[in-house]
Design an enzyme around this catalytic site. Structure first.
Site, PDB file in Angstrom:
ATOM      1  N   SER A 148       2.663   8.472  -8.822  1.00  0.00           N
ATOM      2  CA  SER A 148       3.829   8.758  -8.014  1.00  0.00           C
ATOM      3  C   SER A 148       4.986   8.694  -9.174  1.00  0.00           C
ATOM      4  CB  SER A 148       3.855   7.758  -7.264  1.00  0.00           C
ATOM      5  OG  SER A 148       4.525   7.944  -5.955  1.00  0.00           O
ATOM      6  N   ARG A 220      10.073   1.544   5.763  1.00  0.00           N
ATOM      7  CA  ARG A 220       9.024   1.471   5.019  1.00  0.00           C
ATOM      8  C   ARG A 220       7.719   2.216   5.823  1.00  0.00           C
ATOM      9  NH1 ARG A 220       6.762   1.113  -0.017  1.00  0.00           N
ATOM     10  NH2 ARG A 220       4.871  -0.044  -0.170  1.00  0.00           N
ATOM     11  N   ASP A 314      -1.759  15.366  -0.651  1.00  0.00           N
ATOM     12  CA  ASP A 314      -0.489  14.408  -0.897  1.00  0.00           C
ATOM     13  C   ASP A 314       0.365  15.188  -0.067  1.00  0.00           C
ATOM     14  OD1 ASP A 314       1.534  13.304  -1.840  1.00  0.00           O
ATOM     15  OD2 ASP A 314       0.673  13.164  -4.034  1.00  0.00           O
ATOM     16  N   HIS A 348      -1.085  10.982  -0.257  1.00  0.00           N
ATOM     17  CA  HIS A 348      -0.323  10.509  -1.517  1.00  0.00           C
ATOM     18  C   HIS A 348      -1.072   9.158  -2.303  1.00  0.00           C
ATOM     19  CE1 HIS A 348       2.634   9.843  -4.569  1.00  0.00           C
ATOM     20  NE2 HIS A 348       2.927   8.672  -3.958  1.00  0.00           N
ATOM     21  N   ASP A 349      -1.433   8.065  -1.476  1.00  0.00           N
ATOM     22  CA  ASP A 349      -1.782   6.892  -1.955  1.00  0.00           C
ATOM     23  C   ASP A 349      -3.355   7.238  -2.440  1.00  0.00           C
ATOM     24  OD1 ASP A 349       0.298   5.488  -1.775  1.00  0.00           O
ATOM     25  OD2 ASP A 349      -0.286   4.288   0.044  1.00  0.00           O
TER      26      ASP A 349
END
Lengths: 367, 367
Positions: A148, A220, A314, A348-349
């Site tokens: 990232s 968030r 992602d 993504h994670d």
């Protein structure tokens, strides 16, 4: 063997000349090391962290129970083996875990900078690390690895300090932040800025940690959408409803809502809102072609063995963005790069969660 | 020929029994009609609107310059030809454009319901429309067409009033809202709820319209991400920076940021925050299988000619969700349904924007 985790902070009094033309002076860099530096200093591996990460990428501090963010990858006998390598991870400037950032005291009056902190870029973060390594008398490293925003730093190292690393692995990143990712950051930034408890940057950090900052929590939550994927959310949460909540209550919650709330509000206990504004700005500004005529020209600078890893699903930095970078390298005749797309639904994670899908690759590259 | 646009509101004094077990009584339904009802009432087409849409789907009101939300599709000589068809579009209950919603006066004291308004579902919205059509003495229609939440209504019609429509077209929708979409709604809901100017539902609507409600603006920005796609944002905005903004200013803006700000804040001038909470709740609750043993069982109810249209790059309701529905119909032996995936990069809003990609299909279905 032990992980030999050590945390350090170095203080620098020389000015740091930033990409914007502004100066940061003095400044601190906090970093962590694992393993032992060998005699000829040939076993250094640099780890670069993501937006809300820190220098604490492996091991567990005394009196805590949460391991570093890449603990599954870094340690004795792991893919990044601290029995062999001396691993360094620094907290980026602009962040809030020890390195200088917007809540650091500004000389001479020692009040926090807040908005007076200069905008920093990924290039600045990398430059500060390079200066730290100089002080540590480390002038060349075996590898730089990051995911990232950490992957952005790894790429920035590749073009601005081409002789510094033998091997570079950049994952779940891009060559230039696209408007889709900027849009997610925008939601978070706007949400923080409009929270009256943010007090236009003049908040009390202790109050924020205690009471939370709903604007940052909401931001968030948007971030968490971009970290996952449609598929992983479906697998994780389905349409499960929170036990004891009535289906037809306006504030009854699906599990996914409960997850976002928990993670959103918990986040405000451990991250600083001004640091969030500055680091998302740095991510938005990230563009490897800046300062060059084109991305192609930038890519001609690369001399390290470069590994690009994307994750198929992602949603933040799409896999084809890494492919574009790989194609550009090929176009300019670079024969020392490798691109792999990890087959993952997670989102993504995946770079933090599905280590089993790429740790062997990392370990092979390092050999 | 003229569009013959007419706006009406019908008042109902009989109780509306809601899916939750609660009752709405009395209630209003505002709707718009276009074209002329023929003698045997065989030319009726029902249009269903999306989350923030309204009954105003075609034409331009006097003294305004913005056309209805599907004006490109509906009108004299258009795919939904008002020279041939009598088109009806109703504002859903729970909304804020004339039909009863949370800001409607609650009898007997005539203060707005606010949180006292019952949670409504897509099924309730459809039921209310069915009651309206009864009053208009329309007991069967040629077609029902809708996109996004409108597509959900169309599907709900298909299983709960199977004999009501000859043809049904549902586009950019799903068979059950997935956690990914619920997550986007959550960001908006939480952002509205935590805005102090929302006053826990006791805001003054005039003040909101005048001053804006930043919480709803932020939520809408998150919504806009889900309405577009990585690809369409890249095409629309690239990494263009706002003219006159310095690249290294913390609050300097990329074009995409400027776009989100404009649309986010503008939205608060024309949409009600409580209606947003209630309608997103209805979307989250949408699940065609509720009340049945399974989606398959629900699908056995369908008798109309059913057309499912997805958009390849829809980021809100993924194209494979419609495919799942189509597969389920096939599994239960339904031979009267058709599924097409429109080749589009645009994202969810393609159903509002890229009419040229499906208008011929719609026109052919209606023939």
């Amino acid at each position: 063997m032990s992980l030999n985790l050590k945390t350090h902070t170095e203080h620098f009094t020389n000015p740091l000349y930033l990409e914007s033309g502004r100066i940061l002076e003095p400044y601190d860099i906090t970093y962590e090391t694992y393993g032992e530096l060998n005699d000829d200093k040939s076993n250094v591996i640099v780890i670069c962290h993501a937006l809300t990460g820190s220098h604490h990428c492996a091991g567990i501090y005394e009196n805590e129970n949460k391991a570093g963010w890449w603990d599954g990858l870094i340690g004795s006998g792991k893919a990044i083996d601290t029995d062999k390598y001396f691993v360094i991870c620094t907290n980026v400037i602009g962040s809030c875990f020890g390195s200088s950032g917007p809540m650091s005291p500004k000389v001479p009056h020692h009040e926090p900078y807040r908005y007076k902190f200069p905008v920093v870029t990924i290039k600045d973060m990398v430059k500060a690390q390079r200066i730290l390594f100089d002080r540590l008398d480390i002038h060349r490293v075996h590898a730089i690895i990051g995911g990232s925003m950490g992957g952005m730093q790894a790429l920035q190292f590749a073009i601005h300090y081409p002789n510094f690393a033998t091997k570079i692995i950049s994952m779940a990143a891009t060559h230039a932040t696209q408007p889709w990712a900027i849009a997610f950051n925008k939601v978070a930034q706007e949400s923080i800025l409009k929270d009256p408890d943010f007090k236009q940057g003049y908040y009390d950090p202790e109050v924020i940690k205690e009471q939370g900052l709903s604007g940052m929590a909401v931001g968030r939550m948007a971030g968490h959408i971009s970290f996952l994927s449609h598929e992983s959310m479906r697998k994780k949460f389905g349409r499960e409803y929170k036990r004891d909540d009535g289906l037809y209550e306006l504030f009854g919650k699906f599990q996914v809502e409960s997850y976002l709330e928990y993670n959103g509000y918990n986040f405000t206990k451990w991250f600083d809102p001004l640091a969030y504004l500055y680091i998302t700005k740095a991510i938005n500004l990230f563009d490897l072609s800046r300062g060059f005529d084109s991305l192609s020209e930038a890519m001609t600078k690369v001399t390290a063995e470069l590994h690009l890893i994307s994750f198929r699903n992602d949603q933040l930095f799409k896999n084809f963005e890494m492919k574009e970078l790989s194609d550009t390298l090929t176009e300019v005749g670079n024969k020392n790069h490798h691109y792999i797309d990890v087959d993952s639904d997670y989102g993504h994670d995946a770079f933090l969660v599905e280590l089993d899908k790429f740790q062997d690759y990392v370990s092979d590259v390092l050999k």
